[in-house]
Design a protein around this motif. Structure first.
Motif, PDB file in Angstrom:
ATOM      1  N   THR A   2     -65.353 -11.120 -72.914  1.00 32.49           N
ATOM      2  CA  THR A   2     -65.830 -11.048 -71.543  1.00 32.49           C
ATOM      3  C   THR A   2     -67.158 -11.771 -71.419  1.00 32.49           C
ATOM      4  O   THR A   2     -68.018 -11.650 -72.275  1.00 32.49           O
ATOM      5  N   ILE A   3     -67.320 -12.495 -70.356  1.00 34.37           N
ATOM      6  CA  ILE A   3     -68.581 -13.180 -70.071  1.00 34.37           C
ATOM      7  C   ILE A   3     -69.637 -12.131 -69.692  1.00 34.37           C
ATOM      8  O   ILE A   3     -69.303 -11.080 -69.156  1.00 34.37           O
ATOM      9  N   SER A   4     -70.892 -12.427 -69.974  1.00 37.38           N
ATOM     10  CA  SER A   4     -71.957 -11.489 -69.625  1.00 37.38           C
ATOM     11  C   SER A   4     -72.196 -11.494 -68.112  1.00 37.38           C
ATOM     12  O   SER A   4     -71.880 -12.467 -67.414  1.00 37.38           O
ATOM     13  N   TRP A   5     -72.779 -10.400 -67.632  1.00 35.88           N
ATOM     14  CA  TRP A   5     -73.131 -10.284 -66.215  1.00 35.88           C
ATOM     15  C   TRP A   5     -74.037 -11.438 -65.814  1.00 35.88           C
ATOM     16  O   TRP A   5     -73.837 -12.071 -64.773  1.00 35.88           O
ATOM     17  N   GLU A   6     -75.047 -11.747 -66.643  1.00 33.64           N
ATOM     18  CA  GLU A   6     -75.995 -12.814 -66.337  1.00 33.64           C
ATOM     19  C   GLU A   6     -75.309 -14.167 -66.233  1.00 33.64           C
ATOM     20  O   GLU A   6     -75.612 -14.947 -65.328  1.00 33.64           O
ATOM     21  N   GLU A  14     -74.943 -20.869 -58.922  1.00 38.23           N
ATOM     22  CA  GLU A  14     -74.838 -22.328 -58.927  1.00 38.23           C
ATOM     23  C   GLU A  14     -73.727 -22.811 -57.988  1.00 38.23           C
ATOM     24  O   GLU A  14     -73.931 -23.696 -57.163  1.00 38.23           O
ATOM     25  N   ARG A  15     -72.573 -22.206 -58.118  1.00 40.32           N
ATOM     26  CA  ARG A  15     -71.427 -22.649 -57.320  1.00 40.32           C
ATOM     27  C   ARG A  15     -71.645 -22.397 -55.833  1.00 40.32           C
ATOM     28  O   ARG A  15     -71.253 -23.202 -55.000  1.00 40.32           O
ATOM     29  N   GLY A  16     -72.255 -21.258 -55.499  1.00 40.15           N
ATOM     30  CA  GLY A  16     -72.472 -20.921 -54.094  1.00 40.15           C
ATOM     31  C   GLY A  16     -73.783 -21.430 -53.525  1.00 40.15           C
ATOM     32  O   GLY A  16     -74.061 -21.236 -52.343  1.00 40.15           O
ATOM     33  N   GLU A  17     -74.580 -22.076 -54.407  1.00 39.24           N
ATOM     34  CA  GLU A  17     -75.884 -22.597 -53.991  1.00 39.24           C
ATOM     35  C   GLU A  17     -76.733 -21.509 -53.324  1.00 39.24           C
ATOM     36  O   GLU A  17     -77.382 -21.729 -52.308  1.00 39.24           O
ATOM     37  N   TYR A  18     -76.725 -20.312 -53.938  1.00 31.59           N
ATOM     38  CA  TYR A  18     -77.480 -19.186 -53.401  1.00 31.59           C
ATOM     39  C   TYR A  18     -78.959 -19.330 -53.720  1.00 31.59           C
ATOM     40  O   TYR A  18     -79.340 -19.974 -54.695  1.00 31.59           O
ATOM     41  N   GLU A  21     -80.266 -14.453 -57.313  1.00 34.42           N
ATOM     42  CA  GLU A  21     -79.228 -13.586 -57.868  1.00 34.42           C
ATOM     43  C   GLU A  21     -78.802 -12.483 -56.916  1.00 34.42           C
ATOM     44  O   GLU A  21     -77.630 -12.119 -56.882  1.00 34.42           O
ATOM     45  N   ALA A  22     -79.740 -11.938 -56.143  1.00 35.34           N
ATOM     46  CA  ALA A  22     -79.393 -10.820 -55.261  1.00 35.34           C
ATOM     47  C   ALA A  22     -78.352 -11.236 -54.225  1.00 35.34           C
ATOM     48  O   ALA A  22     -77.397 -10.494 -53.962  1.00 35.34           O
ATOM     49  N   ARG A  29     -69.973  -8.647 -55.224  1.00 27.97           N
ATOM     50  CA  ARG A  29     -69.559  -7.252 -55.055  1.00 27.97           C
ATOM     51  C   ARG A  29     -68.606  -7.097 -53.866  1.00 27.97           C
ATOM     52  O   ARG A  29     -67.598  -6.390 -53.950  1.00 27.97           O
ATOM     53  N   VAL A  30     -68.932  -7.746 -52.759  1.00 27.64           N
ATOM     54  CA  VAL A  30     -68.075  -7.660 -51.570  1.00 27.64           C
ATOM     55  C   VAL A  30     -66.703  -8.259 -51.857  1.00 27.64           C
ATOM     56  O   VAL A  30     -65.664  -7.635 -51.618  1.00 27.64           O
ATOM     57  N   VAL A  31     -66.691  -9.475 -52.369  1.00 26.57           N
ATOM     58  CA  VAL A  31     -65.423 -10.183 -52.594  1.00 26.57           C
ATOM     59  C   VAL A  31     -64.562  -9.457 -53.624  1.00 26.57           C
ATOM     60  O   VAL A  31     -63.364  -9.240 -53.398  1.00 26.57           O
ATOM     61  N   LEU A  32     -65.149  -9.061 -54.740  1.00 23.59           N
ATOM     62  CA  LEU A  32     -64.354  -8.410 -55.799  1.00 23.59           C
ATOM     63  C   LEU A  32     -63.929  -7.003 -55.392  1.00 23.59           C
ATOM     64  O   LEU A  32     -62.828  -6.566 -55.745  1.00 23.59           O
ATOM     65  N   GLY A  33     -64.771  -6.297 -54.653  1.00 26.71           N
ATOM     66  CA  GLY A  33     -64.384  -4.976 -54.164  1.00 26.71           C
ATOM     67  C   GLY A  33     -63.187  -5.058 -53.232  1.00 26.71           C
ATOM     68  O   GLY A  33     -62.232  -4.279 -53.357  1.00 26.71           O
ATOM     69  N   LEU A  34     -63.229  -6.020 -52.305  1.00 28.51           N
ATOM     70  CA  LEU A  34     -62.094  -6.195 -51.390  1.00 28.51           C
ATOM     71  C   LEU A  34     -60.854  -6.673 -52.137  1.00 28.51           C
ATOM     72  O   LEU A  34     -59.741  -6.212 -51.870  1.00 28.51           O
TER      73      LEU A  34
END
Length: 131
Positions: A2-6, A14-18, A21-22, A29-34
């Motif tokens: 498993t990849i680390s949380w970090e 990087e992918r979302g150009e956020y 981290e928050a 959390r939203v996407v995976l929860g849904l």
């Protein structure tokens, strides 16, 4: 392994150009929860096993939805959970998270997950099915 949380979060940032981290963590959390509400069986558990702790728990612990959401309604649901989101920004968030997931787990598992979901989710994962 498993990849680390970090590492997972760094890829989503990087992918979302956020901006940080928050913001990426909230989207994840939203996407995976849904998503967890719409997956069942061995595929849901295998996908959860490939993700770091918190995100794995979101998939494992999600209560099953009463009915599956179309890809379009999934985007609308994400809009409802992210302040200031529009369908376009929600689609961006979904793409950042799900394409990261698709890069980290075996393609066969992603195919099995997509087969469980209504049409259109293949594009949300950035994993288009052959025509």
């Amino acid at each position: 392994m498993t990849i680390s949380w970090e590492d997972f979060l760094a890829r989503v940032v990087e992918r979302g150009e956020y901006r940080g981290e928050a913001e990426a963590d909230h989207a994840a959390r939203v996407v995976l929860g849904l998503l967890g509400e719409h997956l069942v069986g061995a595929e849901r558990l295998a996908l959860a096993d490939a993700l770091p702790g918190t995100y794995a728990s979101l998939l494992r612990d999600a209560q099953p939805a009463a009915e599956p959401l179309t890809a379009e309604r999934f985007v609308e649901a994400v809009v409802g959970w992210i302040d200031g989101a529009t369908p376009a920004t929600a689609q961006w968030d979904i793409g950042a998270v799900l394409s990261t997931v698709a890069d980290l787990v075996p393609g066969e598992l992603i195919d099995q997950v997509i087969e469980q979901l209504p049409d259109g989710y293949d594009l949300l994962f950035g994993h288009p099915l052959p025509a």
